[in-house]
Design a protein around this motif. Sequence first.
Motif, PDB file in Angstrom:
ATOM      1  N   MET A 104      27.257  28.276  46.208  1.00 23.03           N
ATOM      2  CA  MET A 104      27.701  29.222  45.183  1.00 23.03           C
ATOM      3  C   MET A 104      28.195  30.503  45.847  1.00 23.03           C
ATOM      4  SD  MET A 104      26.949  29.154  41.829  1.00 23.03           S
ATOM      5  CE  MET A 104      25.781  28.543  40.637  1.00 23.03           C
ATOM      6  N   PRO A 105      29.142  31.188  45.218  1.00 24.76           N
ATOM      7  CA  PRO A 105      29.414  32.559  45.678  1.00 24.76           C
ATOM      8  C   PRO A 105      28.187  33.442  45.435  1.00 24.76           C
ATOM      9  CG  PRO A 105      30.592  32.077  43.634  1.00 24.76           C
ATOM     10  CD  PRO A 105      29.929  30.796  44.060  1.00 24.76           C
ATOM     11  N   ASP A 106      28.106  34.568  46.145  1.00 26.74           N
ATOM     12  CA  ASP A 106      26.936  35.445  46.008  1.00 26.74           C
ATOM     13  C   ASP A 106      26.744  35.922  44.564  1.00 26.74           C
ATOM     14  OD1 ASP A 106      26.630  35.097  48.670  1.00 26.74           O
ATOM     15  OD2 ASP A 106      27.136  37.143  49.258  1.00 26.74           O
ATOM     16  N   GLU A 107      27.870  36.140  43.850  1.00 35.03           N
ATOM     17  CA  GLU A 107      27.806  36.570  42.447  1.00 35.03           C
ATOM     18  C   GLU A 107      28.386  35.471  41.576  1.00 35.03           C
ATOM     19  OE1 GLU A 107      26.433  39.320  41.390  1.00 35.03           O
ATOM     20  OE2 GLU A 107      26.081  40.239  43.349  1.00 35.03           O
ATOM     21  N   PRO A 108      27.698  34.948  40.570  1.00 35.56           N
ATOM     22  CA  PRO A 108      26.350  35.348  40.190  1.00 35.56           C
ATOM     23  C   PRO A 108      25.266  34.644  40.978  1.00 35.56           C
ATOM     24  CG  PRO A 108      27.127  33.661  38.688  1.00 35.56           C
ATOM     25  CD  PRO A 108      28.216  33.870  39.697  1.00 35.56           C
ATOM     26  N   GLY A 109      25.637  33.814  41.945  1.00 37.09           N
ATOM     27  CA  GLY A 109      24.611  33.077  42.684  1.00 37.09           C
ATOM     28  C   GLY A 109      23.749  32.275  41.724  1.00 37.09           C
ATOM     29  N   LEU A 110      22.461  32.252  41.996  1.00 33.43           N
ATOM     30  CA  LEU A 110      21.534  31.493  41.135  1.00 33.43           C
ATOM     31  C   LEU A 110      20.903  32.393  40.078  1.00 33.43           C
ATOM     32  CD1 LEU A 110      19.710  29.227  43.766  1.00 33.43           C
ATOM     33  CD2 LEU A 110      21.984  28.985  42.767  1.00 33.43           C
ATOM     34  N   GLU A 111      21.466  33.577  39.894  1.00 35.00           N
ATOM     35  CA  GLU A 111      20.796  34.561  39.034  1.00 35.00           C
ATOM     36  C   GLU A 111      20.981  34.294  37.551  1.00 35.00           C
ATOM     37  OE1 GLU A 111      20.107  38.383  40.580  1.00 35.00           O
ATOM     38  OE2 GLU A 111      21.072  37.910  42.494  1.00 35.00           O
ATOM     39  N   THR A 112      21.767  33.256  37.185  1.00 35.78           N
ATOM     40  CA  THR A 112      21.767  32.860  35.775  1.00 35.78           C
ATOM     41  C   THR A 112      20.454  32.167  35.428  1.00 35.78           C
ATOM     42  OG1 THR A 112      22.878  30.823  36.432  1.00 35.78           O
ATOM     43  CG2 THR A 112      24.270  32.594  35.560  1.00 35.78           C
ATOM     44  N   ALA A 113      19.805  31.579  36.422  1.00 38.79           N
ATOM     45  CA  ALA A 113      18.551  30.853  36.174  1.00 38.79           C
ATOM     46  C   ALA A 113      17.320  31.637  36.619  1.00 38.79           C
ATOM     47  CB  ALA A 113      18.570  29.514  36.903  1.00 38.79           C
ATOM     48  N   PHE A 114      17.503  32.519  37.593  1.00 36.77           N
ATOM     49  CA  PHE A 114      16.338  33.168  38.215  1.00 36.77           C
ATOM     50  C   PHE A 114      16.504  34.682  38.258  1.00 36.77           C
ATOM     51  CE2 PHE A 114      16.813  29.006  40.486  1.00 36.77           C
ATOM     52  CZ  PHE A 114      15.776  28.368  39.821  1.00 36.77           C
ATOM     53  N   ASP A 115      15.393  35.356  38.109  1.00 34.94           N
ATOM     54  CA  ASP A 115      15.347  36.815  38.224  1.00 34.94           C
ATOM     55  C   ASP A 115      14.616  37.120  39.532  1.00 34.94           C
ATOM     56  OD1 ASP A 115      15.190  39.522  37.857  1.00 34.94           O
ATOM     57  OD2 ASP A 115      13.645  39.411  36.299  1.00 34.94           O
ATOM     58  N   PHE A 116      15.378  37.374  40.585  1.00 33.15           N
ATOM     59  CA  PHE A 116      14.765  37.565  41.906  1.00 33.15           C
ATOM     60  C   PHE A 116      14.103  38.937  42.009  1.00 33.15           C
ATOM     61  CE2 PHE A 116      17.840  34.220  42.862  1.00 33.15           C
ATOM     62  CZ  PHE A 116      17.080  33.376  43.662  1.00 33.15           C
ATOM     63  N   VAL A 117      12.874  38.930  42.497  1.00 35.45           N
ATOM     64  CA  VAL A 117      12.116  40.161  42.726  1.00 35.45           C
ATOM     65  C   VAL A 117      11.750  40.173  44.200  1.00 35.45           C
ATOM     66  CG1 VAL A 117      10.081  41.515  42.092  1.00 35.45           C
ATOM     67  CG2 VAL A 117      11.120  39.957  40.406  1.00 35.45           C
ATOM     68  N   ARG A 118      12.123  41.219  44.903  1.00 37.77           N
ATOM     69  CA  ARG A 118      11.875  41.259  46.340  1.00 37.77           C
ATOM     70  C   ARG A 118      10.387  41.462  46.631  1.00 37.77           C
ATOM     71  NH1 ARG A 118      14.579  44.999  51.114  1.00 37.77           N
ATOM     72  NH2 ARG A 118      13.190  44.209  52.705  1.00 37.77           N
ATOM     73  N   LEU A 119       9.853  40.584  47.477  1.00 37.64           N
ATOM     74  CA  LEU A 119       8.441  40.703  47.859  1.00 37.64           C
ATOM     75  C   LEU A 119       8.256  41.844  48.853  1.00 37.64           C
ATOM     76  CD1 LEU A 119       7.233  37.056  48.572  1.00 37.64           C
ATOM     77  CD2 LEU A 119       6.201  38.652  46.950  1.00 37.64           C
ATOM     78  N   THR A 120       7.157  42.551  48.680  1.00 38.61           N
ATOM     79  CA  THR A 120       6.662  43.476  49.706  1.00 38.61           C
ATOM     80  C   THR A 120       5.145  43.285  49.736  1.00 38.61           C
ATOM     81  OG1 THR A 120       6.519  45.234  48.069  1.00 38.61           O
ATOM     82  CG2 THR A 120       8.485  45.226  49.459  1.00 38.61           C
ATOM     83  N   PRO A 121       4.487  43.661  50.826  1.00 44.22           N
ATOM     84  CA  PRO A 121       3.032  43.503  50.847  1.00 44.22           C
ATOM     85  C   PRO A 121       2.391  44.343  49.746  1.00 44.22           C
ATOM     86  CG  PRO A 121       3.889  43.906  53.057  1.00 44.22           C
ATOM     87  CD  PRO A 121       5.023  44.163  52.108  1.00 44.22           C
ATOM     88  N   GLY A 122       1.390  43.774  49.080  1.00 45.16           N
ATOM     89  CA  GLY A 122       0.714  44.518  48.025  1.00 45.16           C
ATOM     90  C   GLY A 122       0.306  43.615  46.881  1.00 45.16           C
ATOM     91  N   VAL A 123      -0.125  44.253  45.790  1.00 45.42           N
ATOM     92  CA  VAL A 123      -0.676  43.533  44.635  1.00 45.42           C
ATOM     93  C   VAL A 123       0.275  43.679  43.461  1.00 45.42           C
ATOM     94  CG1 VAL A 123      -2.674  43.350  43.096  1.00 45.42           C
ATOM     95  CG2 VAL A 123      -2.992  44.098  45.464  1.00 45.42           C
ATOM     96  N   PHE A 124       0.499  42.588  42.744  1.00 49.67           N
ATOM     97  CA  PHE A 124       1.339  42.636  41.540  1.00 49.67           C
ATOM     98  C   PHE A 124       0.826  41.615  40.534  1.00 49.67           C
ATOM     99  CE2 PHE A 124       3.225  40.028  44.826  1.00 49.67           C
ATOM    100  CZ  PHE A 124       3.711  38.898  44.187  1.00 49.67           C
ATOM    101  N   GLU A 125       1.251  41.781  39.286  1.00 51.84           N
ATOM    102  CA  GLU A 125       0.822  40.875  38.228  1.00 51.84           C
ATOM    103  C   GLU A 125       1.939  39.869  37.956  1.00 51.84           C
ATOM    104  OE1 GLU A 125      -2.219  41.333  36.712  1.00 51.84           O
ATOM    105  OE2 GLU A 125      -2.577  43.099  37.981  1.00 51.84           O
ATOM    106  N   VAL A 126       1.556  38.613  37.777  1.00 55.55           N
ATOM    107  CA  VAL A 126       2.500  37.578  37.340  1.00 55.55           C
ATOM    108  C   VAL A 126       1.825  36.830  36.198  1.00 55.55           C
ATOM    109  CG1 VAL A 126       3.894  35.579  37.967  1.00 55.55           C
ATOM    110  CG2 VAL A 126       3.424  37.330  39.688  1.00 55.55           C
ATOM    111  N   GLY A 127       2.295  37.015  34.964  1.00 59.04           N
ATOM    112  CA  GLY A 127       1.612  36.425  33.824  1.00 59.04           C
ATOM    113  C   GLY A 127       0.154  36.855  33.853  1.00 59.04           C
ATOM    114  N   PRO A 128      -0.778  35.903  33.715  1.00 54.46           N
ATOM    115  CA  PRO A 128      -2.198  36.276  33.706  1.00 54.46           C
ATOM    116  C   PRO A 128      -2.787  36.452  35.110  1.00 54.46           C
ATOM    117  CG  PRO A 128      -1.975  33.921  33.383  1.00 54.46           C
ATOM    118  CD  PRO A 128      -0.573  34.462  33.471  1.00 54.46           C
ATOM    119  N   PHE A 129      -1.985  36.197  36.134  1.00 50.10           N
ATOM    120  CA  PHE A 129      -2.513  36.194  37.507  1.00 50.10           C
ATOM    121  C   PHE A 129      -2.345  37.549  38.176  1.00 50.10           C
ATOM    122  CE2 PHE A 129      -0.888  31.764  36.981  1.00 50.10           C
ATOM    123  CZ  PHE A 129      -2.111  31.116  37.022  1.00 50.10           C
TER     124      PHE A 129
END
Length: 250
Positions: A104-129
């Motif tokens: 795929m070209p970079d735009e829109p890439g796979l972003e029609t299906a996925f919402d990419f969130v960049r990981l960094t070290p630390g704590v975050f919430e995902v649903g109930p987790f």
Amino acid sequence: MKLTIIGCSGSFPGPDSPSSCYLLEAEGFRMLLDFGNGALGALQRHIGLYDVDAICLSHLHADHCLDLCPYHVVRTYSPQGPLPRVPVHAPADAPRRLAAAYGMPDEPGLETAFDFVRLTPGVFEVGPFQVTAARVNHPVETYGFRVSYGGRSVAYSGDTGESAELVKLASGADVLLCEASFLEQPGLPAGLHLTGRQAAEHAARADVGTLVLTHLVPWYDREQILQEASLGGFGGRTELARSGALYDLG
Ligand SMILES: [Zn+2]
Ligand SMILES: [Zn+2]
């Protein structure tokens, strides 16, 4: 919280397992840790095709992320029409790298299906987790994860060589999914993967409940990996990962 091992084959799929993929479920929410090649097929034995609510990718080696490409087809072109975007917590550059893998070209890439969130070290919430991400010891940007829910925790090493960060991340976890890619031999490269013995040493230092040896590479004898793990000084339950295995953490 329930943990199902979808794929536990190291570096490439084996005859009995896809590459890395682990399903965590709580309150009807379904999250994947890694989505390696072949995992999308086996996943459908356990949940519906459209039932993935979130994905965390430890790193961008093919055996940990490539089935995001076919899953883009599922979410975008299904007869049910486009489905809501799934959050994907992933290392930097995942959108561009996975778009290139798909063709795929970079735009829109796979972003029609996925919402990419960049990981960094630390704590975050995902649903109930509650998810904790920590950098581990591998040649590319790689994270281990600890997923907690209802007072129980599962830790996952990702791919790593020896790592004090992994010990900290896994401290007191009920289950540690720890990679054990290598058999003991002279001259093993540092900062790449662990042996069964090293996995058990990490489990002992972290004082986890159960050690599950995973990322098992098909060219090695699994029983020998398990035998070497018995030399690592870990007194808890130690077992080999198996595609389809379910751990109900209550
Ligand atoms: Zn790997
Ligand atoms: Zn890797």
